[in-house]
Write a protein that holds these residues in place. Structure first.
Motif: not given
Length: 217
Positions: A163-178, A187-193, A197-202
């Protein structure tokens, strides 16, 4: 189990992600935000604050997306992805710790940016550049902490997705469109993370509903 909300809402998407990760059946009951249906008495009876999402599961009604995801993860702890590391108290505590970081450090900053670049324009107003810049600075400092943390573990709470990762996903998705996606990409580690996250089937099941486009500011 019924989820009331609009799938373009980041908070609703957070709940839907959790349900998909747990392979749990649910019904999404649309709530028209543009028509202010979340302010109608019928919705306010589920959430007196008039915000999506709300969840009904038999005689239980919940609101606040993180409370809902915690409930889903606990109720269906033996299904799908283990989002809480419930079998190990120390690992579970780390999940809660980084979930608190998301709620109290990451989310306020990224929410302020997304609010200015998406919500404010939808209301026919212009973004406040000062608010955007102030919160980009705050977000950058949080991401510096993440960069260090993710150099040690694959995910925020360890080497498994929670859940610590999952909770970040929706807003980060929108942020990456800006135009400010460089805060993640530089930030290489954050980018890889994030790419993980955004490649998961869910997420691939939820992302088509996240359709609102930000301004170019």
């Amino acid at each position: 189990m019924k989820v009331y909300g609009d799938e373009m809402s980041a908070s609703v998407a957070r709940v839907l992600l959790c349900l998909h990760e747990k392979n749990t059946e649910f019904e999404l009951v649309p709530v028209n935000l543009f028509a202010c249906h979340h302010k109608l008495p019928s919705f306010l009876s589920m959430n007196p604050f008039g915000q999506v999402p709300a969840l009904q599961d038999d005689d239980l009604t919940l609101f606040e997306s993180r409370a809902i995801t915690a409930y889903i993860a606990e109720k269906h702890r033996d299904k799908g992805t283990d989002l809480t590391r419930h079998e190990n108290s120390k690992e579970a505590a780390i999940v809660k710790l980084w979930s608190e970081v998301e709620a109290h450090h990451f989310n306020p900053a990224i929410f302020a940016v997304i609010n200015q670049l998406i919500v404010v324009p939808l209301q026919g107003e212009s973004p406040d550049a000062a608010i955007v810049e102030k919160n980009l600075e705050k977000l950058g400092k949080v991401l510096d902490v993440y960069e260090e943390r993710l150099g040690k573990t694959k995910y925020l709470a360890g080497d498994t997705y929670t859940l610590a990762d999952l909770h970040h996903v929706p807003y980060t998705y929108y942020f990456m469109k800006t135009s400010h996606a460089g805060l993640i990409n530089d930030r290489p580690n954050v980018k890889a993370w994030w790419e993980d996250l955004c490649s998961r089937p869910a997420f691939l099941k939820v992302s088509p509903g996240l359709t609102v486009s930000p301004t170019t500011n």
